[in-house]
Design an enzyme around this catalytic site. Structure first.
Site, PDB file in Angstrom:
ATOM      1  N   SER A  32      -1.030   8.803  -2.715  1.00  0.00           N
ATOM      2  CA  SER A  32      -1.969   7.708  -2.423  1.00  0.00           C
ATOM      3  C   SER A  32      -3.330   8.216  -2.009  1.00  0.00           C
ATOM      4  O   SER A  32      -3.455   8.956  -1.034  1.00  0.00           O
ATOM      5  CB  SER A  32      -1.450   6.868  -1.249  1.00  0.00           C
ATOM      6  OG  SER A  32      -0.472   5.999  -1.653  1.00  0.00           O
ATOM      7  N   HIS A  63      -3.521   3.624  -7.501  1.00  0.00           N
ATOM      8  CA  HIS A  63      -2.583   4.478  -8.244  1.00  0.00           C
ATOM      9  C   HIS A  63      -2.801   4.295  -9.736  1.00  0.00           C
ATOM     10  O   HIS A  63      -2.181   3.450 -10.373  1.00  0.00           O
ATOM     11  CB  HIS A  63      -1.135   4.121  -7.912  1.00  0.00           C
ATOM     12  CG  HIS A  63      -0.659   4.693  -6.622  1.00  0.00           C
ATOM     13  ND1 HIS A  63       0.103   5.829  -6.544  1.00  0.00           N
ATOM     14  CD2 HIS A  63      -0.858   4.297  -5.359  1.00  0.00           C
ATOM     15  CE1 HIS A  63       0.356   6.109  -5.290  1.00  0.00           C
ATOM     16  NE2 HIS A  63      -0.214   5.188  -4.540  1.00  0.00           N
ATOM     17  N   HIS A  85       6.658   3.721  -6.716  1.00  0.00           N
ATOM     18  CA  HIS A  85       7.399   3.753  -5.463  1.00  0.00           C
ATOM     19  C   HIS A  85       8.601   2.808  -5.546  1.00  0.00           C
ATOM     20  O   HIS A  85       8.557   1.800  -6.253  1.00  0.00           O
ATOM     21  CB  HIS A  85       6.496   3.324  -4.307  1.00  0.00           C
ATOM     22  CG  HIS A  85       5.318   4.219  -4.104  1.00  0.00           C
ATOM     23  ND1 HIS A  85       4.178   4.128  -4.866  1.00  0.00           N
ATOM     24  CD2 HIS A  85       5.115   5.247  -3.232  1.00  0.00           C
ATOM     25  CE1 HIS A  85       3.311   5.049  -4.468  1.00  0.00           C
ATOM     26  NE2 HIS A  85       3.854   5.749  -3.485  1.00  0.00           N
ATOM     27  N   TYR A  87       9.521   0.720  -3.412  1.00  0.00           N
ATOM     28  CA  TYR A  87       9.204  -0.629  -2.896  1.00  0.00           C
ATOM     29  C   TYR A  87       8.578  -1.540  -3.951  1.00  0.00           C
ATOM     30  O   TYR A  87       8.480  -2.751  -3.749  1.00  0.00           O
ATOM     31  CB  TYR A  87       8.290  -0.550  -1.662  1.00  0.00           C
ATOM     32  CG  TYR A  87       6.955   0.120  -1.879  1.00  0.00           C
ATOM     33  CD1 TYR A  87       5.942  -0.477  -2.617  1.00  0.00           C
ATOM     34  CD2 TYR A  87       6.707   1.377  -1.329  1.00  0.00           C
ATOM     35  CE1 TYR A  87       4.722   0.144  -2.811  1.00  0.00           C
ATOM     36  CE2 TYR A  87       5.490   2.015  -1.512  1.00  0.00           C
ATOM     37  CZ  TYR A  87       4.512   1.391  -2.261  1.00  0.00           C
ATOM     38  OH  TYR A  87       3.313   2.028  -2.454  1.00  0.00           O
ATOM     39  N   GLU A  88       8.166  -0.965  -5.073  1.00  0.00           N
ATOM     40  CA  GLU A  88       7.601  -1.817  -6.123  1.00  0.00           C
ATOM     41  C   GLU A  88       8.685  -2.598  -6.852  1.00  0.00           C
ATOM     42  O   GLU A  88       8.384  -3.499  -7.635  1.00  0.00           O
ATOM     43  CB  GLU A  88       6.794  -0.964  -7.111  1.00  0.00           C
ATOM     44  CG  GLU A  88       5.531  -0.416  -6.468  1.00  0.00           C
ATOM     45  CD  GLU A  88       4.767   0.528  -7.375  1.00  0.00           C
ATOM     46  OE1 GLU A  88       4.151   0.038  -8.318  1.00  0.00           O
ATOM     47  OE2 GLU A  88       4.808   1.748  -7.132  1.00  0.00           O
ATOM     48  N   ALA A 115       0.443  10.819   1.057  1.00  0.00           N
ATOM     49  CA  ALA A 115      -0.159  10.477   2.335  1.00  0.00           C
ATOM     50  C   ALA A 115       0.985  10.055   3.251  1.00  0.00           C
ATOM     51  O   ALA A 115       1.941   9.421   2.800  1.00  0.00           O
ATOM     52  CB  ALA A 115      -1.153   9.339   2.162  1.00  0.00           C
ATOM     53  N   MET A 213       6.552   6.914   2.121  1.00  0.00           N
ATOM     54  CA  MET A 213       7.323   6.015   1.252  1.00  0.00           C
ATOM     55  C   MET A 213       7.569   6.614  -0.130  1.00  0.00           C
ATOM     56  O   MET A 213       7.752   5.891  -1.113  1.00  0.00           O
ATOM     57  CB  MET A 213       6.573   4.681   1.101  1.00  0.00           C
ATOM     58  CG  MET A 213       6.186   4.027   2.418  1.00  0.00           C
ATOM     59  SD  MET A 213       5.195   2.555   2.164  1.00  0.00           S
ATOM     60  CE  MET A 213       4.585   2.249   3.850  1.00  0.00           C
ATOM     61  N   SER A 214       7.578   7.939  -0.222  1.00  0.00           N
ATOM     62  CA  SER A 214       7.752   8.577  -1.542  1.00  0.00           C
ATOM     63  C   SER A 214       8.382   9.953  -1.360  1.00  0.00           C
ATOM     64  O   SER A 214       8.946  10.254  -0.308  1.00  0.00           O
ATOM     65  CB  SER A 214       6.379   8.727  -2.225  1.00  0.00           C
ATOM     66  OG  SER A 214       5.578   9.642  -1.516  1.00  0.00           O
ATOM     67  N   ASN A 237      -2.815   9.218   9.179  1.00  0.00           N
ATOM     68  CA  ASN A 237      -2.855   8.421  10.416  1.00  0.00           C
ATOM     69  C   ASN A 237      -1.728   8.862  11.332  1.00  0.00           C
ATOM     70  O   ASN A 237      -0.739   9.440  10.874  1.00  0.00           O
ATOM     71  CB  ASN A 237      -2.669   6.931  10.074  1.00  0.00           C
ATOM     72  CG  ASN A 237      -1.399   6.677   9.264  1.00  0.00           C
ATOM     73  OD1 ASN A 237      -1.375   6.878   8.045  1.00  0.00           O
ATOM     74  ND2 ASN A 237      -0.345   6.298   9.938  1.00  0.00           N
ATOM     75  N   HIS A 251      -3.535   0.052   4.553  1.00  0.00           N
ATOM     76  CA  HIS A 251      -3.663   0.881   3.348  1.00  0.00           C
ATOM     77  C   HIS A 251      -5.118   1.313   3.162  1.00  0.00           C
ATOM     78  O   HIS A 251      -5.386   2.423   2.687  1.00  0.00           O
ATOM     79  CB  HIS A 251      -3.166   0.074   2.139  1.00  0.00           C
ATOM     80  CG  HIS A 251      -3.073   0.862   0.864  1.00  0.00           C
ATOM     81  ND1 HIS A 251      -2.330   2.021   0.755  1.00  0.00           N
ATOM     82  CD2 HIS A 251      -3.623   0.668  -0.358  1.00  0.00           C
ATOM     83  CE1 HIS A 251      -2.444   2.495  -0.481  1.00  0.00           C
ATOM     84  NE2 HIS A 251      -3.222   1.689  -1.174  1.00  0.00           N
TER      85      HIS A 251
HETATM   86  N1  HPA Z   1       3.928   5.293   7.273  1.00  0.00           N
HETATM   87  C1  HPA Z   1       4.438   5.301   6.023  1.00  0.00           C
HETATM   88  N2  HPA Z   1       3.745   5.685   4.960  1.00  0.00           N
HETATM   89  C2  HPA Z   1       2.473   6.091   5.158  1.00  0.00           C
HETATM   90  C3  HPA Z   1       1.888   6.093   6.419  1.00  0.00           C
HETATM   91  C4  HPA Z   1       2.651   5.675   7.541  1.00  0.00           C
HETATM   92  O1  HPA Z   1       2.209   5.663   8.701  1.00  0.00           O
HETATM   93  N3  HPA Z   1       0.614   6.554   6.258  1.00  0.00           N
HETATM   94  C5  HPA Z   1       0.459   6.802   4.937  1.00  0.00           C
HETATM   95  N4  HPA Z   1       1.583   6.519   4.264  1.00  0.00           N
END
Ligand code: HPA
Length: 279
Positions: A32, A63, A85, A87-88, A115, A213-214, A237, A251
């Protein structure tokens, strides 16, 4: 038993076989907000995901979906700009289809990037984390179902998912560039919601340093095929709750942090791949 997963993979491969310009050594997946690395590749050609029948196409803003074939230094690379992903809504076997396809293209190394939220309190937003190991227990295994024997064995070993030699290559690349490289365990949740603070605390107790998430399912599928795997998380983050009750996640923030880090990320990935020519 019906091996439709393998048949679908073969169909995808047959659809693009004539358009693969060379045998790539490294298969790179850009996470991402990290797709800008694609511009660093001395490009030969592209294949759009939407031109491959049955291939999962990402719906997430940021993406773009294509394979890019080219060279980084002298190393032949196939790069995924954009990934899908779980979740899609895709089946987990579709989520790992691209990794399997790059194996069929001949790639030996799967280099995963993403990320992620930092759980380890020694991490700060903007850090890079070398993935040393992973927890994929919160997402379905991509290996459930009839085993595609042509790809790998039924019960593959996952003792060393992340290749120690490639980890060293990335460490040396980071040191050479004076880029601080954290290290740790990546945990994959399904998303798409970011975690609650309680889930982040749980993940920390379980031994995770970063959450996303990947990546973990792709790594499992790659090891099943005996590919060599390595990965870097961009810590965009602090994971939810770590900065106190007023912290929020978005996001947009993830993408903005990734944009800021792009020059360092690009340098680290470029240097790592160059060194993988000999690894
Ligand atoms: N959690 C899950 N996926 C992420 C995060 C997060 O804090 N930051 C970037 N992708």
């Amino acid at each position: 038993m019906d091996d439709h997963v393998y048949q679908k993979l073969l169909k995808c491969y047959e659809a693009i076989e004539s358009r693969i310009p060379f045998t790539p050594k490294v298969a790179l997946v850009l996470g991402s907000g990290l797709g800008g690395f694609a511009d660093e590749i001395e490009e030969d050609s592209e294949i759009l995901y939407r031109d491959i029948p049955g291939f999962p196409v990402s719906t997430v803003p940021g993406h773009e979906g294509k394979f890019i074939f080219g060279h980084v230094g002298s190393v032949p690379v196939v790069c995924m700009k954009g990934r899908v992903h779980y979740y899609e809504g895709y089946d987990i076997t579709d989520v790992v289809l691209p990794a399997r396809l790059m194996h069929l293209m001949g790639a030996e190394i799967l280099f995963l990037t993403n990320a992620a939220g930092g759980i380890n309190r020694n991490f700060t937003a903007g850090d890079f984390m070398l993935i040393r190991d992973q927890i994929s227990s919160f997402v379905p295994s991509p290996l459930i179902g009839p085993n595609p024997d042509a790809l790998g064995e039924r019960f593959p070993d996952m003792s060393r998912i992340y290749d120690p030699v490639l980890c060293d290559v990335i460490r040396q690349a980071a040191a050479g560039l004076d880029i601080t490289l954290q290290e740790g365990v990546y945990l994959q949740f399904t998303g798409p919601a970011y975690e609650s603070p309680a889930e982040v605390r749980m993940a920390g107790i379980l031994g995770a340093d970063a959450v996303g998430m990947s990546t973990a399912v792709e790594a499992v599928a790659a090891r099943h095929m005996n590919m060599r795997v390595c990965g870097i998380s961009f810590i965009s983050n602090a994971a939810a709750g770590l900065l106190g009750p007023d912290q929020t996640l978005s996001h947009e923030e993830v993408k903005a942090r990734a944009d800021e880090a792009a020059p360092y990320f690009n340098a680290l990935v470029r240097e790592s791949i160059k060194r993988m020519g000999e690894a």
